[in-house]
Design an enzyme around this catalytic site. Sequence first.
Site, mmCIF file in Angstrom:
data_model
loop_
_atom_site.group_PDB
_atom_site.id
_atom_site.type_symbol
_atom_site.label_atom_id
_atom_site.label_comp_id
_atom_site.label_asym_id
_atom_site.label_seq_id
_atom_site.Cartn_x
_atom_site.Cartn_y
_atom_site.Cartn_z
ATOM 1 N N GLY A 229 0.951 -1.101 -0.097
ATOM 2 C CA GLY A 229 0.010 0.042 -0.019
ATOM 3 C C GLY A 229 0.770 1.262 -0.019
ATOM 4 O O GLY A 229 2.119 1.252 0.328
ATOM 5 N N GLY A 230 0.135 2.407 -0.372
ATOM 6 C CA GLY A 230 0.874 3.560 -0.202
ATOM 7 C C GLY A 230 0.925 4.306 1.106
ATOM 8 O O GLY A 230 0.397 3.607 2.067
ATOM 9 N N ALA A 231 1.470 5.382 1.219
ATOM 10 C CA ALA A 231 1.573 6.116 2.476
ATOM 11 C C ALA A 231 0.135 6.384 3.026
ATOM 12 O O ALA A 231 -0.790 6.701 2.401
ATOM 13 C CB ALA A 231 2.340 7.500 2.289
ATOM 14 N N ALA A 253 9.843 -4.817 14.047
ATOM 15 C CA ALA A 253 10.047 -3.270 13.642
ATOM 16 C C ALA A 253 11.400 -3.118 12.892
ATOM 17 O O ALA A 253 12.643 -3.414 13.325
ATOM 18 C CB ALA A 253 9.785 -2.384 14.479
ATOM 19 N N THR A 254 11.300 -2.704 11.758
ATOM 20 C CA THR A 254 12.616 -2.662 10.916
ATOM 21 C C THR A 254 13.067 -1.380 10.776
ATOM 22 O O THR A 254 14.227 -1.087 10.129
ATOM 23 C CB THR A 254 12.513 -3.273 9.415
ATOM 24 O OG1 THR A 254 11.485 -2.486 8.883
ATOM 25 C CG2 THR A 254 11.966 -4.633 9.362
ATOM 26 N N HIS A 271 1.687 3.133 16.484
ATOM 27 C CA HIS A 271 1.625 1.828 16.008
ATOM 28 C C HIS A 271 1.625 0.900 17.373
ATOM 29 O O HIS A 271 0.721 -0.204 17.431
ATOM 30 C CB HIS A 271 2.746 1.242 15.428
ATOM 31 C CG HIS A 271 2.559 1.641 13.999
ATOM 32 N ND1 HIS A 271 2.706 0.566 13.077
ATOM 33 C CD2 HIS A 271 2.351 3.068 13.323
ATOM 34 C CE1 HIS A 271 2.492 1.411 11.606
ATOM 35 N NE2 HIS A 271 2.343 2.532 11.991
ATOM 36 N N ARG A 272 2.433 1.162 18.565
ATOM 37 C CA ARG A 272 2.508 0.273 19.328
ATOM 38 C C ARG A 272 1.020 0.236 20.326
ATOM 39 O O ARG A 272 0.346 -0.716 20.901
ATOM 40 C CB ARG A 272 3.521 0.879 20.602
ATOM 41 C CG ARG A 272 3.846 -0.112 21.787
ATOM 42 C CD ARG A 272 4.742 0.605 22.522
ATOM 43 N NE ARG A 272 6.118 0.509 21.867
ATOM 44 C CZ ARG A 272 6.828 1.477 21.605
ATOM 45 N NH1 ARG A 272 6.198 2.865 21.764
ATOM 46 N NH2 ARG A 272 7.957 1.339 20.798
ATOM 47 N N ARG A 274 -2.060 0.575 19.169
ATOM 48 C CA ARG A 274 -2.852 -0.388 18.231
ATOM 49 C C ARG A 274 -2.655 -1.668 18.724
ATOM 50 O O ARG A 274 -3.746 -2.607 18.509
ATOM 51 C CB ARG A 274 -2.834 -0.013 16.935
ATOM 52 C CG ARG A 274 -3.310 1.222 16.331
ATOM 53 C CD ARG A 274 -3.475 1.193 14.907
ATOM 54 N NE ARG A 274 -2.476 0.437 14.207
ATOM 55 C CZ ARG A 274 -1.749 1.212 13.345
ATOM 56 N NH1 ARG A 274 -1.892 2.682 13.304
ATOM 57 N NH2 ARG A 274 -0.782 0.619 12.675
ATOM 58 N N ARG A 275 -1.336 -2.138 19.039
ATOM 59 C CA ARG A 275 -1.333 -3.593 19.175
ATOM 60 C C ARG A 275 -1.720 -4.226 20.408
ATOM 61 O O ARG A 275 -1.840 -3.694 21.405
ATOM 62 C CB ARG A 275 0.255 -3.917 18.809
ATOM 63 C CG ARG A 275 0.809 -3.389 17.670
ATOM 64 C CD ARG A 275 2.089 -3.886 17.347
ATOM 65 N NE ARG A 275 3.080 -3.550 18.242
ATOM 66 C CZ ARG A 275 3.907 -2.521 17.936
ATOM 67 N NH1 ARG A 275 4.070 -1.844 16.785
ATOM 68 N NH2 ARG A 275 4.930 -2.365 18.820
#
Length: 400
Positions: A229-231, A253-254, A271-272, A274-275
């Site tokens: 997907g895009g941004a 997480a890269t 992000h964190r 949401r998890r």
Amino acid sequence: MDVTLLGTGAPAGLPRPHCPCAACAAALGADARAATALLVDEALLLDLTPGAAFAAARAGHSLGGVRQVLLSHPHDGPAVEVPAGLPQPGRVPDGRELTLLTGHRVRAVALDAPGTGYAVTGPVGQRLLYLPPGGAPAGLEEASAEAYDMVLADVVGRPDALAKLRAVGSVGPTTDVVAVHLDHDVPPGAELRRRLAAAGARAVPDGTTLTVGAYEDVPDVPRRTLVLGGARSGKSVEAERRLESFPEVLYVATGGSRGGDAEWAARVAAHRDRRPGSWRTTETCDLVPLLEQDGPPLLVDCLSLWLTDAMDSVGAWDDAQWADGGERALRERVTRLTDALRSTRRTVVAVSNEVGSGIVPATASGRRYRDELGRLNAAFAQECEQVLLVVAGQALVLRG
């Protein structure tokens, strides 16, 4: 043991009365659902809902043989009257067991929300678990001796309930997980089926009769999935959603921590948050050893940042280094990664950016990165059972 689903919807039904949303507008025909109620072997009724007698008749059954009516949650839908001839509805106290004259045993399961779950064992030993809307089992601390043959639960609203059951072995590979209490949170039809299949679950129309222990229709969860997907397209949300019903996910997480970058820190924090709390996080670009090890599912976010690190390490931004072995070194890294993905035994969901459809980068290094990311995405997708493209928050299935 047979279970007839007289309804499979939320307490208010689907479509909700007077709701103008797109999901309700599309909930027609087989996608229209009455409030969830289960008729077990025509002897046990779990949850009494409006029009239960008519729903049973439409499905070719009668409520005349019902010996017990049990309620699982505080009723917040339309008014309900007890049809003539039915026993008065009741509720079994948490932890207590009820034995019917028909040979069925019903145990009340404590929940982490208002309501009661019911574990039903049939006369010849088949086992099903029914959970009310918004509820997950409480106190599941030890591994279960055996998995349920069927679980009927609010998979969309409480995916963590399924994760808890999987963690203790109450849901196994042959457990038929059927989504009930379906509301307008997910558009009905193909999108609902896709999301449920990713969780190893399915939905059936109202009036369907299922045989407990017959698991031929249990969907296979894809072992390797690439989400493109895009941004800000919603690709990370889609990837996380695909694993939220599984316990002990390792989030890879890269992108690293990027000390001092406040904007990056805010994105990482979002992000964190949401998890699920049961997930673990590791920050690394060394993906091959993780793929070669056995362990819980991996969520890799994202391959585009992995590629940036790999290109940094081979000197890809310098034309001379790129020509003098850098390009060959990058190809070898990508091959090692895809070979490890091909042979991994872990469930893997990976996220990557789709950048090839935008403006041509103004710099040679930007064009090189775009080209290499396109090649990486294609090579990674080749090894995946399912590939999705997320656009405006909508997932399009490219493979699988």
